[in-house]
Design an enzyme around this catalytic site. Structure first.
Site, mmCIF file in Angstrom:
data_model
loop_
_atom_site.group_PDB
_atom_site.id
_atom_site.type_symbol
_atom_site.label_atom_id
_atom_site.label_comp_id
_atom_site.label_asym_id
_atom_site.label_seq_id
_atom_site.Cartn_x
_atom_site.Cartn_y
_atom_site.Cartn_z
ATOM 1 N N ALA A 73 0.838 -1.208 0.000
ATOM 2 C CA ALA A 73 0.000 0.000 0.000
ATOM 3 C C ALA A 73 0.865 1.248 0.000
ATOM 4 C CB ALA A 73 -0.934 0.013 1.213
ATOM 5 N N ASP A 74 0.333 2.304 -0.590
ATOM 6 C CA ASP A 74 1.026 3.595 -0.578
ATOM 7 C C ASP A 74 -0.025 4.702 -0.567
ATOM 8 O OD1 ASP A 74 3.932 4.775 -1.034
ATOM 9 O OD2 ASP A 74 2.529 6.039 -2.131
#
Length: 199
Positions: A73-74
């Site tokens: 995730a970012d």
């Protein structure tokens, strides 16, 4: 059996996955982040993909017979065309907050699921990537309020220099979209994706 691995050391993402009831291991991504896109949604998808695939490559030796779902995730904050990551220092945090206060901005989180099948001799991960966007409207903040908030140290490791679940909550006027997306992981969307793919 399906194993889950979070490709992040973020305590916020860890707490959200625990809240969702998932049992998972943590193996933070170590690769260098390379951005080739300009659109915020494409950037977070690209970075989440890099994290998940990098960890999937390292995780192969940890399991033999299980299906493993690597979760990368970012998160980034965008105000118009300006993308705001984590501030470099207190002055940078104050600069970001000065721009965000009194306006509506967008928070994007990209999520990539890299699914490997342990029973295969050389498992190539199957990739699913998506993103969520949440609009966040902040109340106006005085320079003194911004300085006091920055002095708490809370903005240091946060995209956009604030934590919606922390002391900055008193300056959040309204949001449109998933709240946890702003925290760092759209856990409701994530669980829907896992269910839809029988993962």
């Amino acid at each position: 059996m399906t194993r889950y691995v979070l490709a992040s050391a973020s305590p916020r993402r860890r707490a959200l996955l625990e809240q969702a009831g998932l049992s998972f291991a943590i193996l933070p991504a170590q690769g260098e982040e390379l951005i080739t896109k300009e659109n915020p949604a494409q950037i977070v998808e690209e970075l989440s993909y890099q994290k998940a695939v990098e960890v999937a490559g390292r995780y192969k030796g940890y399991h033999k017979n299980d299906t493993t779902v690597i979760i990368g995730a970012d998160t980034i904050v965008a105000l118009g065309n300006e993308i705001m990551g984590k501030p470099k220092d207190h002055a940078d945090a104050a600069r970001m907050l000065t721009k965000l206060q009194g306006h509506t901005h967008q928070v994007y989180t990209g999520v990539t699921l890299a699914v490997t099948e342990g029973r295969l001799e050389k498992p190539a991960p199957v990739i699913y990537t998506f993103h969520e966007k949440t609009d966040v409207c902040m109340y106006p903040m005085t320079p003194e309020q911004i300085a006091a908030y920055v002095a708490t140290g809370e903005p240091v490791d946060k995209a956009g220099a604030y934590a919606i679940q922390g002391r900055c909550a008193i300056y959040i006027k309204e949001i449109h979209g998933e709240y946890n997306n702003v925290v760092g992981l759209p856990v409701a969307r994530l669980m829907q994706e896992l269910i839809a793919r029988n993962l």
